[in-house]
Design an enzyme around this catalytic site. Structure first.
Site, short mmCIF file in Angstrom:
data_model
loop_
_atom_site.label_atom_id
_atom_site.label_comp_id
_atom_site.label_asym_id
_atom_site.label_seq_id
_atom_site.Cartn_x
_atom_site.Cartn_y
_atom_site.Cartn_z
N LYS A 17 1.19 -0.75 -0.57
CA LYS A 17 -0.04 0.18 -0.03
C LYS A 17 0.59 1.25 -0.20
O LYS A 17 1.72 1.71 1.09
CB LYS A 17 -1.09 0.27 1.33
CG LYS A 17 -1.35 1.40 1.52
CD LYS A 17 -2.86 0.97 2.36
CE LYS A 17 -3.66 2.73 2.43
NZ LYS A 17 -4.38 2.72 3.65
N ARG A 70 1.64 10.01 6.03
CA ARG A 70 1.60 8.45 6.26
C ARG A 70 2.66 7.84 5.23
O ARG A 70 2.99 6.45 5.78
CB ARG A 70 0.17 8.28 5.62
CG ARG A 70 -1.00 8.33 6.43
CD ARG A 70 -1.88 7.31 6.00
NE ARG A 70 -3.51 7.78 5.89
CZ ARG A 70 -4.51 8.79 6.62
NH1 ARG A 70 -3.58 8.90 7.80
NH2 ARG A 70 -5.74 9.03 6.95
N LYS A 111 -1.99 -1.81 -3.46
CA LYS A 111 -3.36 -0.38 -3.86
C LYS A 111 -2.13 1.18 -3.98
O LYS A 111 -1.54 1.61 -2.95
CB LYS A 111 -3.94 -0.12 -2.41
CG LYS A 111 -4.75 1.38 -2.49
CD LYS A 111 -5.11 0.89 -0.58
CE LYS A 111 -5.65 1.40 -0.52
NZ LYS A 111 -6.34 1.88 0.49
C1 PBG Z 1 -7.37 3.52 5.59
C2 PBG Z 1 -7.89 3.75 4.32
C3 PBG Z 1 -7.19 3.95 3.02
C4 PBG Z 1 -7.86 4.00 1.89
C5 PBG Z 1 -8.47 2.67 2.42
N1 PBG Z 1 -8.32 2.09 3.60
C6 PBG Z 1 -7.12 5.80 2.79
C7 PBG Z 1 -5.57 5.96 3.38
O1 PBG Z 1 -4.75 5.32 3.73
O2 PBG Z 1 -5.14 7.06 3.94
C8 PBG Z 1 -8.04 3.87 0.59
C9 PBG Z 1 -9.58 4.13 -0.30
C10 PBG Z 1 -9.73 4.65 -1.75
O3 PBG Z 1 -8.68 6.00 -1.33
O4 PBG Z 1 -10.40 4.35 -2.14
N2 PBG Z 1 -6.26 3.66 6.21
#
Ligand code: PBG
Length: 324
Positions: free
Chosen positions: A194, A216, A248
């Site tokens: 991610k 983050r 992701k």
């Molecule tokens: C939470 C999370 C996020 C997303 C999924 N779970 C946001 C982030 O990490 O800031 C993103 C999903 C999307 O943008 O559709 N940790």
């Protein structure tokens, strides 16, 4: 001209193209994300994400029924709390909106898989995915809370938990907690690779989860990190007990999806995130692209790269188009 090979022969009409395509999209591939909020009878539009809503647990169950009727096998639940605090305590409250939604959905549509996003960012007053101690993310304390959230979702009846926090060691911590409490059959889909992406923008508004300070980057992956780093993340999560691993966002990281598919034998999921979703919607709204064609092109690309599972806000529409 006497050309021995003419590639265009196999493109002559739609039937011929379908015959030789080799890549297909099916409702089986999709997971539809649902946002759950506390309350009753609520379906409130999310400003930053076209056609997405905050559903109260009862309304989420009604929507889940429709998703199941469309042939989509799973939903992914995100929660927004009543109130935020320093430990994100509402996230592991058995009576949280997500807990209630899981029970309602499982009651209404038992065969629909309920996957839950497990994270702290929507529940903590800092908006970070982990707990803060001395101005830093406390990795190991965060894993404990994340395991507690997972257990609470498993108790409510979730089929699968999906940790999205990117703390080190959270998969093994969750697996251990679930097993100790006899939830040996609750699966884990890990957000393994991610990235600290700009494409989560619209979602952070939807989940009210933007970090109050900093960013983050100390836990999510560097956008320019080599693919090897992503492979290590995925390898570790599999070793820790992940049943499914995820990359992701999707389109900017097709190379990572491809390499993961070549290298690992577990199912690979890809998340087409909120920014990817809204870029297509926004461009289509300006009449710059053909919306349906662009959506299908993006989904075929993700599938061709090697994703077995595609988490996408387009799922509901896409299944109608591909079933013809
Ligand atoms: C939470 C999370 C996020 C997303 C999924 N779970 C946001 C982030 O990490 O800031 C993103 C999903 C999307 O943008 O559709 N940790």
């Amino acid at each position: 001209m006497n050309l021995p090979i003419r590639m265009r022969r196999l493109r002559k009409n739609e039937s011929m193209r379908r015959l030789v395509r080799g890549i297909s999209l099916s409702a089986d591939n999709f997971v539809y994300p649902l946002f759950v909020c506390p309350g009753k009878g609520i379906k409130k539009p999310i400003e930053s994400m076209t056609d997405c809503f905050h559903y109260s647990p009862d309304a989420a169950a009604a929507m889940a029924q429709k998703i199941y009727e469309l042939g989509i096998p799973a939903v992914l639940l995100f929660g927004v709390p009543e109130k935020k605090d320093s430990t994100g305590s509402e996230a592991f409250d058995d009576n949280s909106a997500v807990g209630q939604a899981i029970r309602n959905i499982k009651n209404a549509v038992p065969d629909l898989l309920v996957i839950t996003d497990v994270c702290l960012c929507a529940y903590t007053d800092t908006g970070h995915c982990g707990l803060i101690k001395d101005n830093k993310i406390d990795n190991d304390a965060s894993c404990e809370i994340i395991s507690k959230i997972s257990l609470s979702h498993a108790k409510a009846g979730a089929d699968m938990v999906a940790p999205s926090d990117m703390m080190d060691g959270r998969v093994v911590a969750i697996r251990k907690t679930l097993d100790e409490n006899n939830f040996v059959d609750t699966a884990i889909m890990a957000y393994s690779a991610k990235y600290a992406s700009a494409f989560y923008g619209p979602f952070r508004e939807a989940a009210e989860s933007a970090p109050a300070f900093g960013d983050r980057k100390s836990y999510q992956m560097d956008i320019a990190a080599s693919a090897k780093q992503a492979m290590r993340e995925i390898e570790l999560d599999i070793a820790e007990g992940a049943d499914i691993v995820m990359v992701k966002p999707a389109i900017p990281y097709l190379d990572i999806i491809y390499q993961a598919k070549q290298r690992f034998d577990v199912p690979i999921a890809a998340y087409q995130v909120s920014g990817e979703y809204m870029m297509i919607n926004a461009a289509a709204k300006e009449n710059l692209i053909d919306r349906k064609a662009a959506i299908l092109e993006s989904l075929y690309a993700i599938k061709r790269a090697g994703a077995d599972i595609i988490i996408t806000y387009f799922a509901k529409e896409a299944v109608k188009w591909i079933s013809k």
